[in-house]
Motif scaffolding. Structure first.
Motif, PDB file in Angstrom:
ATOM      1  N   SER A 286       4.148   9.994  -0.003  1.00 40.65           N
ATOM      2  CA  SER A 286       5.771  10.146   0.035  1.00 40.65           C
ATOM      3  C   SER A 286       6.491   8.774   0.478  1.00 40.65           C
ATOM      4  O   SER A 286       6.066   8.704   1.915  1.00 40.65           O
ATOM      5  CB  SER A 286       6.391  11.420   0.733  1.00 40.65           C
ATOM      6  OG  SER A 286       7.691  11.236   0.865  1.00 40.65           O
ATOM      7  N   PRO A 287       7.574   8.289  -0.120  1.00 39.26           N
ATOM      8  CA  PRO A 287       8.325   7.054   0.702  1.00 39.26           C
ATOM      9  C   PRO A 287       9.050   7.564   2.021  1.00 39.26           C
ATOM     10  O   PRO A 287       9.389   6.889   2.525  1.00 39.26           O
ATOM     11  CB  PRO A 287       8.974   6.647  -0.423  1.00 39.26           C
ATOM     12  CG  PRO A 287       9.324   7.688  -0.996  1.00 39.26           C
ATOM     13  CD  PRO A 287       8.147   8.668  -1.385  1.00 39.26           C
ATOM     14  N   ILE A 288       8.991   8.849   2.125  1.00 43.55           N
ATOM     15  CA  ILE A 288       9.945   9.228   3.480  1.00 43.55           C
ATOM     16  C   ILE A 288       9.224   9.191   4.581  1.00 43.55           C
ATOM     17  O   ILE A 288       7.881   9.699   4.708  1.00 43.55           O
ATOM     18  CB  ILE A 288      10.183  10.709   3.121  1.00 43.55           C
ATOM     19  CG1 ILE A 288      11.125  11.198   1.951  1.00 43.55           C
ATOM     20  CG2 ILE A 288      11.069  11.239   4.403  1.00 43.55           C
ATOM     21  CD1 ILE A 288      12.360  10.386   1.765  1.00 43.55           C
ATOM     22  N   GLY A 289       9.676   8.194   5.248  1.00 39.67           N
ATOM     23  CA  GLY A 289       8.825   7.741   6.439  1.00 39.67           C
ATOM     24  C   GLY A 289       8.151   6.251   6.287  1.00 39.67           C
ATOM     25  O   GLY A 289       7.832   5.722   7.228  1.00 39.67           O
ATOM     26  N   GLY A 290       8.525   5.846   5.101  1.00 37.64           N
ATOM     27  CA  GLY A 290       8.362   4.202   4.832  1.00 37.64           C
ATOM     28  C   GLY A 290       6.973   3.849   5.010  1.00 37.64           C
ATOM     29  O   GLY A 290       6.543   2.880   5.559  1.00 37.64           O
ATOM     30  N   GLN A 291       5.729   4.948   4.857  1.00 32.97           N
ATOM     31  CA  GLN A 291       4.516   4.567   4.986  1.00 32.97           C
ATOM     32  C   GLN A 291       3.730   3.949   3.907  1.00 32.97           C
ATOM     33  O   GLN A 291       2.623   3.174   4.005  1.00 32.97           O
ATOM     34  CB  GLN A 291       3.637   5.872   5.544  1.00 32.97           C
ATOM     35  CG  GLN A 291       4.315   6.504   6.517  1.00 32.97           C
ATOM     36  CD  GLN A 291       3.468   7.841   7.079  1.00 32.97           C
ATOM     37  OE1 GLN A 291       2.577   7.669   7.904  1.00 32.97           O
ATOM     38  NE2 GLN A 291       3.693   8.655   6.275  1.00 32.97           N
ATOM     39  N   GLY A 292       4.150   4.060   2.575  1.00 33.85           N
ATOM     40  CA  GLY A 292       3.265   3.650   1.392  1.00 33.85           C
ATOM     41  C   GLY A 292       2.782   2.124   1.384  1.00 33.85           C
ATOM     42  O   GLY A 292       1.546   1.878   1.189  1.00 33.85           O
ATOM     43  N   MET A 293       3.703   1.417   1.469  1.00 30.32           N
ATOM     44  CA  MET A 293       3.405  -0.262   1.374  1.00 30.32           C
ATOM     45  C   MET A 293       2.588  -0.531   2.521  1.00 30.32           C
ATOM     46  O   MET A 293       1.668  -1.399   2.499  1.00 30.32           O
ATOM     47  CB  MET A 293       4.832  -0.878   1.326  1.00 30.32           C
ATOM     48  CG  MET A 293       4.514  -2.425   1.347  1.00 30.32           C
ATOM     49  SD  MET A 293       6.066  -3.144   0.852  1.00 30.32           S
ATOM     50  CE  MET A 293       7.202  -2.946   2.385  1.00 30.32           C
ATOM     51  N   ASN A 294       2.844  -0.117   3.946  1.00 32.92           N
ATOM     52  CA  ASN A 294       2.257  -0.434   5.088  1.00 32.92           C
ATOM     53  C   ASN A 294       0.878   0.207   5.189  1.00 32.92           C
ATOM     54  O   ASN A 294      -0.186  -0.761   5.313  1.00 32.92           O
ATOM     55  CB  ASN A 294       3.090   0.005   6.133  1.00 32.92           C
ATOM     56  CG  ASN A 294       4.229  -0.581   6.323  1.00 32.92           C
ATOM     57  OD1 ASN A 294       4.384  -1.690   7.088  1.00 32.92           O
ATOM     58  ND2 ASN A 294       5.264   0.110   5.993  1.00 32.92           N
ATOM     59  N   LEU A 295       0.442   1.078   4.447  1.00 31.74           N
ATOM     60  CA  LEU A 295      -0.668   1.967   4.244  1.00 31.74           C
ATOM     61  C   LEU A 295      -1.636   0.844   3.380  1.00 31.74           C
ATOM     62  O   LEU A 295      -2.896   0.744   3.556  1.00 31.74           O
ATOM     63  CB  LEU A 295      -0.681   3.239   3.806  1.00 31.74           C
ATOM     64  CG  LEU A 295      -1.936   4.137   3.833  1.00 31.74           C
ATOM     65  CD1 LEU A 295      -2.892   3.980   4.912  1.00 31.74           C
ATOM     66  CD2 LEU A 295      -1.869   4.990   3.068  1.00 31.74           C
TER      67      LEU A 295
END
Length: 380
Positions: A286-295
């Motif tokens: 989920s992009p909520i929390g902004g984790q996808g690209m960084n992961l």
């Protein structure tokens, strides 16, 4: 005698040149690997997408030689506030040694493209559609269409980084498992001369509204859609923000919010033989929390090390990369599921009071460092 293996065109072929595929390409090229990136899109991607760069992602950008360029354009968040019913429940500051940067994905993508072109001119092949990838045992074969012609590339390894809806992942039979967390959202970027440098998260009864400053006097609004609520039009989007937060941003009728459903999945096997999945092709966060690209960038760092080691000693086993990627994805998905739960619509009374108490506790002095580490993806 068995037939001789062909002379390979490349060390690694990466399918998909989003920010994650590009970063892996930079890392590999920097390490002297002959890498080719095949990207179906021919031209810039101007869509409103990922903006947050957390410390683990910034560390990978630094490692790829793009960190300084990103810092020069990005906005550093001073901190964030979580509010409910007009009251600040928790405040976090982001210190200089663990910054959270904000930069539209199109600019991050452009800077990584420029870095790759300096490291390996011609490595990126735009307008190149890959229709199949096959592990031949001693090498991989990649089928592609470019400029109206069909051809094949051979490489020691192939990396599938073509996104959540990867047809190649499905074709390879690598599976897709549903994980906890799902919700509908809409977002829009609008001018705001008083944008500041603080992120605001409104977790009130009506559901989440996020407000993020962007470089250049722009603000991103993100609204969680309640059941049967239309936030896909400028009027509906603006009304939801006004009702839930009291703010009335200048969102003109020409603004078309980007609507999306946040879901979470993970591949059953991010690596098999000489083929690896990377980023959103390996896991949907989920992009909520902004984790996808960084992961995805953290995955790229792990895969860079695994590929270079395998190329050096002739191995074809990327299993350790796959195991570590699954562990990291599951941890990120648990965080995202928690974020989505905190932003769900909540009835007045005990459910809302309990959530507000939990948020206040996380913002208290004893738990604030832990909460800041959670938000900034410490330990990824």
């Amino acid at each position: 005698m068995p037939p001789a293996e062909p002379r390979l065109d490349h060390g690694v072929v990466i399918v998909g040149a989003g920010p994650v595929g590009l970063l892996l390409g930079c890392l590999l090229a920097q390490g002297g690997v002959d890498v080719a990136l095949c990207e179906q899109r021919d031209g810039d991607d101007v869509r409103s997408r990922a903006i947050g760069i957390h410390p683990p992602g910034l560390a990978m950008l630094d490692r790829a030689g793009a960190g300084a360029a990103v810092r020069a354009e990005a906005l550093a968040l001073a901190g964030g506030e979580v509010l409910s019913r007009g009251r600040v429940l928790a405040s976090l500051a982001f210190p200089a040694d663990r910054p959270v940067l904000v930069l539209p994905q199109r600019r991050t993508h452009a800077l990584l493209s420029q870095r790759l072109d300096r490291l390996s001119p011609g490595a990126l092949r735009a307008g190149c559609s890959v229709s199949g990838v096959r592990d031949e045992g001693g090498f991989v074969r990649v089928r592609l269409d470019a400029e109206g012609r069909r051809r094949e590339l051979t490489a020691a390894f192939a990396v599938i980084a073509d996104g959540v809806h990867s047809g190649l992942r499905t074709g390879l039979g690598l599976g897709w498992r549903r994980r906890a967390g799902s919700a509908r959202y809409a977002m829009a970027d609008v001018p705001d001369p008083d944008v500041g440098a603080t992120a605001l998260l409104h977790c009130g009864p009506g559901g989440l509204v996020e407000s993020f400053p962007l470089p250049g006097g722009v603000r991103r609004w993100v609204v969680r859609a309640a059941e049967d609520e239309d936030v896909g039009t400028a009027a509906g989007f603006r009304a939801a923000i006004r009702v839930r937060t009291g703010a009335d941003p200048a969102i003109g009728s020409d603004v078309v919010p980007v609507a999306f459903t946040a879901r979470q999945h993970v591949a059953r096997a991010p690596a098999r033989g000489r083929i690896a999945l990377l980023g959103d092709a390996a896991h949907e966060i989920s992009p909520i929390g902004g984790q996808g690209m960084n992961l995805g960038w953290a995955d790229a760092g792990r895969l860079d090390a695994a590929l270079r080691a395998a190329l050096a000693d002739g191995r074809a086993d990327l299993g350790d990369y796959g195991r570590r990627t699954l562990r990291a994805a599951r941890g990120a998905q648990r965080r995202s599921a928690f974020y989505m739960a905190m932003g769900a619509p909540a009835r007045h009374g005990l459910p809302l009071l309990a959530r507000e108490l939990l948020i206040r506790s996380l913002g208290s002095a004893p738990l604030r460092p832990w909460a800041a580490g959670l938000v900034t993806m410490r330990g990824l």
